[in-house]
Design a protein around this motif. Structure first.
Motif, short mmCIF file in Angstrom:
data_model
loop_
_atom_site.label_atom_id
_atom_site.label_comp_id
_atom_site.label_asym_id
_atom_site.label_seq_id
_atom_site.Cartn_x
_atom_site.Cartn_y
_atom_site.Cartn_z
N GLU A 1 -7.54 -8.09 -1.26
CA GLU A 1 -6.88 -9.03 -0.33
C GLU A 1 -5.93 -9.98 -1.07
O GLU A 1 -5.81 -11.15 -0.70
N LEU A 2 -5.29 -9.50 -2.10
CA LEU A 2 -4.25 -10.23 -2.84
C LEU A 2 -4.74 -11.53 -3.47
O LEU A 2 -3.99 -12.49 -3.62
N ILE B 1 -0.70 -1.22 -11.20
CA ILE B 1 -2.17 -1.30 -11.15
C ILE B 1 -2.60 -2.66 -10.59
O ILE B 1 -3.52 -2.74 -9.77
N ILE B 2 -1.91 -3.72 -11.04
CA ILE B 2 -2.27 -5.07 -10.55
C ILE B 2 -2.06 -5.18 -9.04
O ILE B 2 -2.91 -5.69 -8.31
N MET B 3 -0.92 -4.66 -8.57
CA MET B 3 -0.63 -4.71 -7.12
C MET B 3 -1.71 -3.95 -6.35
O MET B 3 -2.16 -4.37 -5.30
N ALA C 1 0.84 -1.20 0.00
CA ALA C 1 0.00 0.00 0.00
C ALA C 1 0.88 1.25 0.00
O ALA C 1 0.58 2.24 -0.69
N LEU C 2 1.96 1.19 0.76
CA LEU C 2 2.88 2.33 0.83
C LEU C 2 3.48 2.61 -0.55
O LEU C 2 3.52 3.77 -1.00
N PHE D 1 11.19 -2.25 -6.30
CA PHE D 1 10.29 -3.01 -5.42
C PHE D 1 9.07 -3.54 -6.18
O PHE D 1 8.56 -4.59 -5.87
N CYS D 2 8.61 -2.78 -7.17
CA CYS D 2 7.48 -3.26 -7.97
C CYS D 2 7.86 -4.55 -8.68
O CYS D 2 7.08 -5.50 -8.73
N TYR D 3 9.07 -4.60 -9.21
CA TYR D 3 9.53 -5.84 -9.86
C TYR D 3 9.67 -6.96 -8.82
O TYR D 3 9.30 -8.11 -9.09
#
Lengths: 411, 371
Positions: B338-339, B329-331, B68-69, B264-266
């Motif tokens: 809730e993943l 966007i997916i994350m 979220a951060l 971090f996204c990767y």
């Protein structure tokens, strides 16, 4: 005026927000963020009347903590321990990075003698004062040799993190600043060694954990040296994304250190010293961290405030106040005598004592070890140390800031 | 989760990563281009996933607050690029071209996903119909192409995210619509921007650095607590912020963390990727078809449309690359749901991302060679 009003509103809104939130996983970041925001605002607000920002962060930490308003419960503090550990590592790195063996203005040899003299003078004086105080008040803890010895040792301990924070906040530069900072770091290293030595000597046969203390500190120092060379290798050969690299490295090493019981303060002190002294590029690395360090101070001192044990303070506040005043006097006197012996100027003689009042991690760590090693009196010893550390940590930064201002070294 | 093992692996991988960095020479060849895309960070995530799976006692859900951060940050960063003042300086014809390309892509991609029975086809189309200017800038740097020649390509691919995230916000808003969500989201973003800009006026630089980090934590915390999309809240805050005075100080601070958060996204992509590997052949076929559509529309059609509208001849006009934005966007979707089931989305992103990067590079390289 506009800023003061904004700060007041923010403190009020954050307090209301935290009060109304239930502690849980989905509120953790919000509570933490609101707490930091309120601490930051209080820091700005009280800084106008001369109070160091870190003292405000501490004070709000105490107020929001489990002993007053309980906005930050013990569970929340437990969750913050890892972030707190990272903050301490970064502060230690900056503290180590401030020590420069090549500095000509403040010769390291002279500072080392200054520190040794302080310990040699303060240690027996402290033992005598505590002994007579114990006799006079019949306070049982101070009628025994071992508690007096350890308390006298802890009286020498200081807080490099507090010292660095005040120096950074005030932008101080000068002889007093350098003397206090280098001395604080050296003192802590020496005190850790002495503590391990006395503990190993005086502990009951079953107290095998104390030999571990020595090992842990030595291994931590070696790891710190190794890490320092690793950082130098990186900045010399790889260069890219230095900030990201240092940040990740700090997280990882702190993480590992907490699991294998190494002292991250010691590790990063040595890393900072090696990086700054063994490479010409070292100072630029320390600068990267320094430039982003204010958020680290907010986090570290706010969480430290949460952890100050007010119950301990309330149970023996009179003795704690006496010990605080006695230590203050002893520090001022011993620093004056030590500086006179090494023929330092008047500023160092009169002001340096105010730089060593703050106490934090090392002293608390010692108290915890004593409590478990000497169960018959260790717990009340720990309570006493925690209450004195609480007072020292509140007044230490204020007095150090005033001293720096009086010496004309603040920005 | 056994953190010590993860930490040791993290250290090992970051060390190997560091050595890889040393090979990231800025040469003008394909290897240098692809290494500098930093896709290898997916492998760090993959290793964390493998360790988590084999030694895990905890839940991967514990990553949610940290995600979220990062999502709030990414939204804030993207949103803050679009000030009205800046947008006014762009010729309206460029917006017309952009909107036509976006809508055509969206319709065609949706049709492909829908006809091949891919899960949540509309959302998937929104996810892959994005663009970011990073790879084109990287190509320009490596091959020393003058900025002037890449200007329109960079401009269009920089404007693309506003449409993509705006569209995603409308979609999520429509799906989970309540007046409370809508107004709270806008209110939070507005208050955030107001606070930040007030602080920028009255604080020193160091204070601004600190407050920008604290505000980011608060923003992520608020979106998590209220179950709002952190990306959208961050994006709205960034949009408001970009239009307030003194905001450039904050935008500069946030921009300095940009690459760090991309990595971090990767890594997060790697963590979630292998939870489920799609077995359906339609899935891979759709990825190929979407890539084809992107090449046709965002290279050939774009060039035709742009040259017709602007009456110029632009050589390097090419926004084929979808960049890292789909992963973001997916994350974000993962955080608010809730993943659940995000690995198939991530596979789609990764396949199209790699294919479009190869295609984009090939076109740019040929154009450079022929110039």
């Amino acid at each position: 005026m506009k800023r003061r009003i904004a700060d007041l509103i923010i403190i009020f809104v954050c307090s209301i927000l935290i009060y109304n939130l239930e502690q849980g996983d989905n509120t953790f970041f919000l509570i933490f963020g609101a707490g930091l925001l309120a601490a930051f605002s209080l820091g700005s607000l009280l800084n106008e009347i001369g109070l160091p920002k870190i003292t405000s962060y501490l004070l709000l930490g105490i107020i929001y903590g489990p002993y007053v308003l309980n906005y930050f419960t013990f569970e929340t503090i437990e969750k913050l321990q890892f972030i707190d550990g990272i903050a301490l590592s970064i502060i230690a790195f900056v503290a180590g990075g401030e020590i420069n063996f090549r500095q000509k203005d403040v010769p390291l040899g002279k500072v080392t003698i200054f520190v040794l003299l302080q310990i040699i003078i303060l240690f027996p004086i402290s033992m005598l004062i505590l002994y007579f105080f114990g006799k006079l008040t019949s306070f049982s803890l101070l009628t025994m040799f071992i508690p007096i010895l350890f308390l006298s040792l802890i009286n020498n301990a200081t807080s490099p993190s507090t010292t660095v924070a005040v120096i950074q906040e005030t932008g101080s530069k000068g002889r007093l600043t350098d003397y206090v900072l280098i001395s604080a770091v050296l003192k802590d290293i020496l005190i850790i060694v002495l503590f391990a030595f006395f503990a190993a000597l005086l502990a009951p046969a079953s107290g095998t954990s104390l030999s571990k203390v020595i090992m842990e500190e030595v291994v931590s120092a070696i790891v710190g040296v190794g890490l320092g060379f690793f950082v130098i290798f990186y900045i010399r050969n790889i260069k890219l994304h230095q900030g990201v690299f240092l940040f990740l490295l700090t997280i990882i090493v702190t993480w590992i250190a907490s699991h294998i019981h190494l002292n991250n303060l010691m590790i990063f002190l040595f890393t900072g010293i090696i990086v700054n002294n063994m490479s010409k590029l070292g100072h630029s690395v320390v600068e990267i961290i320094e430039n982003n360090s204010q958020i680290i101070y907010v986090i570290f001192f706010f969480v430290a405030g949460n952890s100050i044990n007010l119950n301990a303070l309330s149970s023996m506040w009179m003795i704690a106040i006496f010990l605080f005043i006695a230590r203050l006097m002893m520090l001022i006197t011993t620093c004056y005598i030590s500086a006179s012996i090494i023929k330092e100027n008047n500023v160092i003689k009169k002001m340096s004592g105010f730089g060593f009042i703050g106490q934090a991690g090392v002293s608390i760590g010692f108290a915890k070890i004593i409590a478990t090693t000497f169960p018959e009196w260790g717990v009340s010893f720990q309570t006493l140390v925690l209450s004195v550390v609480g007072i020292n940590q509140i007044f230490g930064p204020i007095l150090f800031k005033l001293a720096l201002k009086k010496a004309g070294e603040t920005k | 989760m056994n953190e010590i093992e993860i930490a040791i692996f993290f250290l090992m991988i970051s060390f190997i990563g560091s050595l890889l960095f040393s090979n990231k020479k800025k040469d003008n060849n394909a290897l240098s281009f692809f290494i500098n895309l930093e896709i290898e960070y997916i492998f760090i995530g993959l290793i964390i996933f493998v360790i988590g799976k084999n030694f895990s006692t905890g839940e991967i859900l514990s990553l949610k607050p940290y995600m979220a951060l990062i999502m709030s940050f990414m939204g804030l960063l993207i949103g803050s690029q679009f000030s009205v003042k800046l947008l006014k300086t762009i010729q309206p014809k460029i917006f017309i071209v952009l909107i036509i390309i976006y809508i055509t892509c969206q319709i065609l991609i949706f049709l492909i996903f829908y006809l091949l029975k891919i899960k949540e086809p509309y959302l998937m189309a929104i996810v892959v119909n994005t663009a970011m200017p990073y790879s084109i800038q990287l190509f320009g740097r490596l091959f020393k192409v003058p900025y002037k020649q890449l200007f329109y390509t960079i401009l269009i691919s920089s404007l693309y995210p506003v449409l993509a995230i705006g569209h995603y916000a409308i979609y999520i808003g429509y799906k989970n619509f309540t007046l409370f969500n809508m107004f709270t989201g806008i209110l939070i973003a507005l208050v955030f921007a107001l606070l930040v800009s007030t602080y920028a006026q009255i604080n020193k630089k160091q204070g601004i650095n600190t407050i920008s980090v604290i505000m980011l934590i608060v923003l992520a915390g608020l979106s998590e607590y209220l179950k709002l999309s952190p990306l959208i809240i961050g994006f709205l805050s960034g949009l408001f912020l970009a239009n307030f005075h003194y905001s450039d100080i904050f935008i500069n601070i946030y921009s300095s963390f940009e690459r760090f958060f991309y990595l971090f996204c990767y890594i997060f992509t790697g963590i979630f990727l292998f939870k489920d590997i799609p077995q359906n052949s339609n899935f891979y076929l759709s990825a190929l078809l979407v890539t084809l559509v992107l090449i046709l529309l965002r290279k050939k059609f774009l060039k035709y449309l742009f040259c017709k509208q602007m009456a110029t001849k632009e050589k390097y006009l090419n926004i084929i690359s979808i960049g890292i934005l789909p992963a973001v966007i997916i994350m974000d979707y993962g955080v608010i749901s809730e993943l659940k089931n995000i690995s198939s989305f991530l596979w789609m992103f990764l396949i199209i991302h790699i294919l479009t990067e190869i295609a984009g590079y090939k076109f740019l390289y040929n154009e450079k060679k022929n110039s």
